[in-house]
Design a protein around this motif. Structure first.
Motif, PDB file in Angstrom:
ATOM      1  N   ARG A  69      -0.201   5.416  -3.869  1.00 20.03           N
ATOM      2  CA  ARG A  69      -0.303   6.238  -5.045  1.00 20.03           C
ATOM      3  C   ARG A  69      -1.166   5.349  -6.126  1.00 20.03           C
ATOM      4  NH1 ARG A  69       5.670   7.929  -7.000  1.00 20.03           N
ATOM      5  NH2 ARG A  69       4.486   8.540  -8.746  1.00 20.03           N
ATOM      6  N   ILE A  70      -1.726   6.231  -6.493  1.00 23.50           N
ATOM      7  CA  ILE A  70      -2.787   5.490  -7.537  1.00 23.50           C
ATOM      8  C   ILE A  70      -2.012   4.996  -8.750  1.00 23.50           C
ATOM      9  CG2 ILE A  70      -4.590   6.052  -9.421  1.00 23.50           C
ATOM     10  CD1 ILE A  70      -5.923   7.935  -7.495  1.00 23.50           C
ATOM     11  N   SER A  71      -0.986   5.630  -9.304  1.00 30.42           N
ATOM     12  CA  SER A  71       0.008   5.076 -10.186  1.00 30.42           C
ATOM     13  C   SER A  71       0.348   3.531 -10.032  1.00 30.42           C
ATOM     14  CB  SER A  71       1.019   6.017 -10.575  1.00 30.42           C
ATOM     15  OG  SER A  71       1.024   7.081  -9.996  1.00 30.42           O
ATOM     16  N   SER A  75      -2.405  -3.851 -11.059  1.00 31.83           N
ATOM     17  CA  SER A  75      -3.121  -4.441 -12.133  1.00 31.83           C
ATOM     18  C   SER A  75      -2.737  -4.518 -13.364  1.00 31.83           C
ATOM     19  CB  SER A  75      -4.771  -3.640 -11.959  1.00 31.83           C
ATOM     20  OG  SER A  75      -4.541  -2.167 -12.113  1.00 31.83           O
ATOM     21  N   PHE A  76      -1.845  -3.508 -13.859  1.00 29.24           N
ATOM     22  CA  PHE A  76      -1.175  -3.782 -15.336  1.00 29.24           C
ATOM     23  C   PHE A  76      -0.257  -4.891 -15.314  1.00 29.24           C
ATOM     24  CE2 PHE A  76       1.949  -2.388 -18.269  1.00 29.24           C
ATOM     25  CZ  PHE A  76       0.912  -2.067 -19.327  1.00 29.24           C
ATOM     26  N   LEU A 128      -2.363   1.256 -10.126  1.00 31.30           N
ATOM     27  CA  LEU A 128      -2.841   0.806 -11.402  1.00 31.30           C
ATOM     28  C   LEU A 128      -1.917  -0.275 -12.155  1.00 31.30           C
ATOM     29  CD1 LEU A 128      -3.797   4.322 -12.657  1.00 31.30           C
ATOM     30  CD2 LEU A 128      -5.153   2.174 -12.640  1.00 31.30           C
ATOM     31  N   LEU A 129      -0.346   0.190 -11.687  1.00 33.97           N
ATOM     32  CA  LEU A 129       0.667  -0.855 -11.917  1.00 33.97           C
ATOM     33  C   LEU A 129       0.480  -2.255 -11.653  1.00 33.97           C
ATOM     34  CD1 LEU A 129       3.566  -0.382 -13.447  1.00 33.97           C
ATOM     35  CD2 LEU A 129       4.629  -0.140 -11.352  1.00 33.97           C
ATOM     36  N   LEU A 134      -2.217  -7.907 -15.085  1.00 35.18           N
ATOM     37  CA  LEU A 134      -3.016  -8.408 -16.536  1.00 35.18           C
ATOM     38  C   LEU A 134      -1.967  -8.983 -17.452  1.00 35.18           C
ATOM     39  CD1 LEU A 134      -5.415  -7.716 -18.452  1.00 35.18           C
ATOM     40  CD2 LEU A 134      -4.401  -5.703 -18.801  1.00 35.18           C
ATOM     41  N   ILE A 135      -0.722  -8.443 -17.442  1.00 31.74           N
ATOM     42  CA  ILE A 135       0.560  -8.848 -18.548  1.00 31.74           C
ATOM     43  C   ILE A 135       0.666 -10.138 -18.178  1.00 31.74           C
ATOM     44  CG2 ILE A 135       2.788  -8.539 -19.359  1.00 31.74           C
ATOM     45  CD1 ILE A 135       1.317  -6.178 -20.263  1.00 31.74           C
ATOM     46  N   GLN A 152       0.738  -1.322   0.022  1.00 31.34           N
ATOM     47  CA  GLN A 152       0.078   0.195  -0.050  1.00 31.34           C
ATOM     48  C   GLN A 152       0.914   1.262  -0.173  1.00 31.34           C
ATOM     49  OE1 GLN A 152      -1.929   1.012   3.537  1.00 31.34           O
ATOM     50  NE2 GLN A 152      -3.608   1.859   2.573  1.00 31.34           N
ATOM     51  N   ARG A 153       0.870   1.866  -1.149  1.00 32.16           N
ATOM     52  CA  ARG A 153       2.213   3.066  -1.142  1.00 32.16           C
ATOM     53  C   ARG A 153       1.095   4.257  -1.289  1.00 32.16           C
ATOM     54  NH1 ARG A 153       6.962   0.632  -0.739  1.00 32.16           N
ATOM     55  NH2 ARG A 153       7.541   2.598  -0.767  1.00 32.16           N
TER      56      ARG A 153
END
Lengths: 673, 219
Positions: free
Chosen positions: A649-651, A657-658, A654-655, A661-662, A646-647
């Motif tokens: 930061r939204i980014s 989940s990115f 998002l990273l 996903l990959i 838990q940082r």
């Protein structure tokens, strides 16, 4: 319904309790109504339940009922058989006493509103009764969990104190871990048939491995509720936190519900019985008993003392159960029935006398505001009723004849004496050790009870305010007298009680003791044969009464015939005060010394030149440091690791989940990078 | 089903990809909105051509709806938002655009590889576009990761949705109408809610820099 069956009547009582609870919600702050009307009404419900259960035990009913409530595919299956009737009887008897006591006990100032307290209380007893008549895993778990939740709220009735909240949380945590184990156990028991009714579990034939898995999970789950050794830690925390009638119910009944569950699973639902299950229960039970009683002997808080004493009694119950299982697995059904009789007898005896003792602590607490033994004393002069009732409870708890605790412990020792007939030489060598530790436990229980009674009621008051202590009120007296009378009856009429258990034995091990036990008349208990052993509480009572009367008369006639008050030889002291009498700590000191390896102790000794010397010793449980703290630390460490994710930061989120996903896309078959 | 229309769809697909890269590299907020509108227009054109070629009537509705929503309404809303928040001339500091581009190219290659087996099975007119659509989804995702202000992130989210719609129309002739309507409504509502949130965030922190949200984490 022209002629309602017994189980219907039981259900009416349970719904009656729920109605009383909801009436409590409607009259949330009407203290007098709640206390003087609702609680006694609930008590009457308990009495009715006890009568119904008595009727059911006498007529040997086995009734099924399904209730179309719950989920669409999962209706409630209920069943009233001998085993549940026996426990319902104990439940009803204790609830009558505790409810009447509660009518006079609860005060308006407690943290929870009186109406809410009534709801929680009646919900608690209703769910306990429902556990006893449930006939599928679903309703069992629902009732089990509502029992845990309602008792949690009762424990945290004074939720404004952080310590009480912490105790409640600990209780809830252990209860839930246990519930998970139970759920898994039932999952194994239904053997993948998808049918969770108990009748289906009975016909499943599990392999020894899976049966053992189910059994061990059940031991863990029910053990967590009952307070078996490594899972006992919530008990000494929750009991002092809870209001006294609630402690009485939890210790008197709720722990027995766990025993009921254990009996139900191991003797009724499982079709095979391996000998090492019995040994496991025996070892766990004996360890718990010894541990509980040693800790009870060194406590200085009266409710903690009783809580540890409850742990000890649960240990005895489990070892009796283990012994019965051991005999049963070798097909020695008569002796198994003897051990089980000891177990059930102790269930009844302990339920009644421990409730009585907890109610006594409630009265003492109200009269003095003190739980600490170091500040009580001499209360027999200000609270004679409470003191004499406590005396009955204490004698029963110490296992002295002719009281109820003696009968069960005597039966237990009798069944231990049959172990040489076991076809396993190693067991034959080890079980005498177990017998010795049962004897040690019984002796130390007496020690702890002497401490409880002696420090609280005898001697001089240790504080000024104790001189103004008031005796219990009318309702409190009625409740306690009821439980004391039942304790006396249980002690004096063992044959009648064993008669009641006869149908239970037939359900569990196929045969009972009644044929033999009263073959020599109702006053003489001969569990196996007259040559082997017999016990008559009536003779004991007559003997004791004669001895006392004789001594009394002798003193009156031959000695001074009057009470002489004079200054005793003071041993060179210029004066004596109440601080000079033996204290709880002082009394427990030898035990502390002898069993030192059991405790972790922190001593704080004053310096020689200290003007206000303070001596302090904190005795704590080694399990806490050795077993629980490492788990806590591990959990905290792992949570900290997870917390790093838990940082903020939204980014980065998002990273995550990115990348996921990959990664998942990479797993798609046929992708070649 | 003419050769020309397939060529056209492929063209629009590549424009979409180009725009996705443009978005990744664009610093100015207002230009992002423009690119977003262009993206919407590309999707509309591609959808109408697919509709024309395959005679799928509902794709026309879909195209009209996309036009109204993604070319006019949402950019308009975003413009007004920018005006009211007064961030028209805001420039974002982006770290290392060239390396971002390189990562983007890796993503494109990855998604082409990924969609290759699917494209082979596909019976649609334009099997190659699926890879591009997937690449656009991933690129928009990456844009959301790299931006630190709220509005560009919202635009990244919207452009991801664009790419999804494009994937749906080009690969499978569009989703059922109900699903499309649902998604369109979701996006619309999402934009409004995000707009409200942005005002709230600015009220609270006097900035739209979402790094302020880091304070919310547990110590």
């Amino acid at each position: 319904m022209a002629n309602p069956t017994l189980i219907d009547l039981v259900l009416w009582v349970i719904s009656g309790w729920l109605v009383i609870g909801f009436l409590g919600i409607l009259t949330l702050h009407k203290f007098t109504f709640v206390a003087r009307v609702l609680f006694p009404l609930g008590g009457v419900g308990g009495l009715i339940l006890a009568l119904l259960a008595l009727r059911s035990l006498n007529s040997g009913v086995d009734e099924n009922r399904t209730l179309p409530i719950g989920l669409p595919q999962l209706i409630f299956h209920l069943r009233l058989d001998a085993l549940s009737s026996f426990f319902l009887l104990v439940l009803g008897v204790v609830i009558f006493g505790v409810s009447i006591f509660s009518a006079g006990y609860f005060r308006n100032s407690a943290g929870t509103a009186p109406g809410l307290l009534a709801l929680e209380f009646h919900f608690f007893i209703a769910s306990m009764a429902l556990v006893l008549i449930s006939d599928d895993a679903y309703v069992f778990m629902v009732a089990w969990e509502s029992m845990a939740m309602s008792s949690y709220f009762l424990v945290t009735a004074n939720h404004k104190m952080p310590k009480i909240r912490a105790a409640g949380f600990l209780y809830l945590l252990v209860a839930h871990i246990g519930a998970i184990a139970l759920l898994l156990s039932f999952g194994v028991l239904q053997a993948n048939s998808g049918d969770y009714t108990f009748s289906n579990m009975r016909i499943q034939s599990l392999s020894p491995f899976w049966a053992s898995v189910a059994f061990v999970l059940a031991v863990f789950g029910f053990g967590a509720k009952a307070g078996i050794l490594p899972l006992h830690i919530w008990l000494p925390e929750a009991h002092p936190a809870a209001p006294s009638p609630v402690s009485a119910l939890m210790s008197g009944i709720m722990l027995k519900i766990a025993v009921y569950g254990m009996l139900r699973v191991s003797f009724d639902l499982l079709h095979i019985h391996l000998w090492w299950w019995g040994v496991l229960l025996l070892v766990l039970g004996l360890g718990t008993a010894l541990f509980g009683v040693i800790f009870a002997a060194v406590q200085s808080d009266m409710k903690r003392l009783l809580a540890y004493s409850s742990i000890e009694n649960i240990g005895l119950l489990f070892s009796a159960m283990g012994l019965a299982l051991l005999f049963y697995s070798y097909g020695m059904n008569t002796i198994a029935a003897l051990a089980l009789t000891a177990c059930l007898y102790h269930v009844a005896a302990h339920a009644v006398f421990k409730s009585l003792l907890f109610l006594v602590t409630g009265s003492v607490l109200h009269a003095t505001g003190e739980r600490n033994l170091g500040r009580l004393g001499g209360l027999i002069r200000f609270m004679p009723w409470v003191a004499w009732l406590a005396f009955i409870g204490v004698l029963a708890s110490s296992g002295l004849p002719p009281f109820s605790g003696f009968v069960s412990e005597w039966l237990l020792l009798q069944s231990f004496l049959f172990t040489p007939s076991l076809p396993q030489p190693i067991l034959n060598m080890f079980i005498p050790v177990a017998t010795a530790s049962i004897a040690l436990t019984a002796a130390l229980a007496g020690y702890a009870m002497v401490k409880f009674f002696g420090v609280v009621f005898l001697g001089q008051p240790r504080e000024e305010k104790l001189n103004h202590a008031q005796d219990a009120g009318l309702f409190e007296k009625i409740g306690m007298v009821w439980l004391a009378v039942v304790t006396l009856l249980l002690g004096l009429l063992p044959n009648l009680t064993i008669d009641l258990m006869e149908p239970v034995m037939r359900v569990l091990v196929g045969q009972g003791l009644a044929g033999e036990s009263k073959s020599h008349g109702w006053w003489l208990l001969t569990p196996i044969s007259i040559e082997r052993a017999s016990y008559s509480p009536v003779y004991f009572l007559i003997g004791i009464a004669t001895a006392i009367a004789f001594t009394f008369i002798l003193v009156r006639i031959l000695y001074h015939a009057r009470l002489r008050r004079s200054a005793p030889w003071a041993g060179g002291h210029a004066w004596t005060n109440s601080r000079m009498q033996d204290t709880a700590e002082g009394y427990g000191q030898p035990i502390r010394q002898v069993f030192e390896p059991f405790f972790s102790m922190k001593r704080q000794l004053p310096k020689p030149d200290d003007l206000e010397p303070k001596y302090e010793v904190i005795v704590s449980d080694k399990f806490w440091e050795g077993l629980y703290m490492p788990v806590v630390r591990l959990t905290e460490f792992l949570s900290a690791l997870v917390g790093r994710l838990q940082r903020g930061r939204i980014s980065i989120y998002l990273l995550y989940s990115f990348i996921t996903l990959i990664f998942l896309l990479l797993l798609v078959p046929g992708v070649k990078i | 089903m003419t050769e020309l229309s397939i060529q056209l769809i492929n063209l629009f697909a590549s424009i979409l990809l180009l725009l996705a890269f443009a978005m990744l590299a664009q610093r100015r907020v207002i230009n992002l909105v423009h690119i977003y509108a262009m993206q919407g227009l590309t999707v509309v054109s591609a959808t109408s051509i697919v509709a024309f070629v395959t005679h799928q009537e509902h794709l026309y509705y879909s195209a009209v709806m996309t036009l109204a929503l993604k070319v006019f309404l949402i950019p308009l809303v975003l413009h007004r938002l920018i005006k009211r928040l007064d961030i028209r001339w805001d420039v974002e500091t982006l770290i290392n655009i060239p390396s971002m581009m390189l990562v983007g190219i890796v993503l494109v290659i990855f998604s082409f590889n990924l969609s290759l087996p699917i494209s082979k099975l596909s019976t649609s007119v334009t099997p190659g576009t699926l890879g591009i659509a997937l690449a656009c989804v991933l690129l928009s995702f990456m844009m959301m990761i790299t931006r630190s202000k709220a509005l560009p992130q919202v635009i990244g989210f919207l452009s991801m949705e664009n790419a999804l719609v494009f994937a749906a129309t080009s690969a499978t002739y569009g989703m059922p109408m109900v699903v499309e309507l649902g998604i369109a409504l979701d996006v619309l509502v999402g934009v409004f809610i995000l707009g409200v949130f942005m005002f709230q965030i600015r009220e609270q922190f006097e900035s739209l820099d979402i790094s302020h949200l880091e304070n919310l984490k547990e110590e």
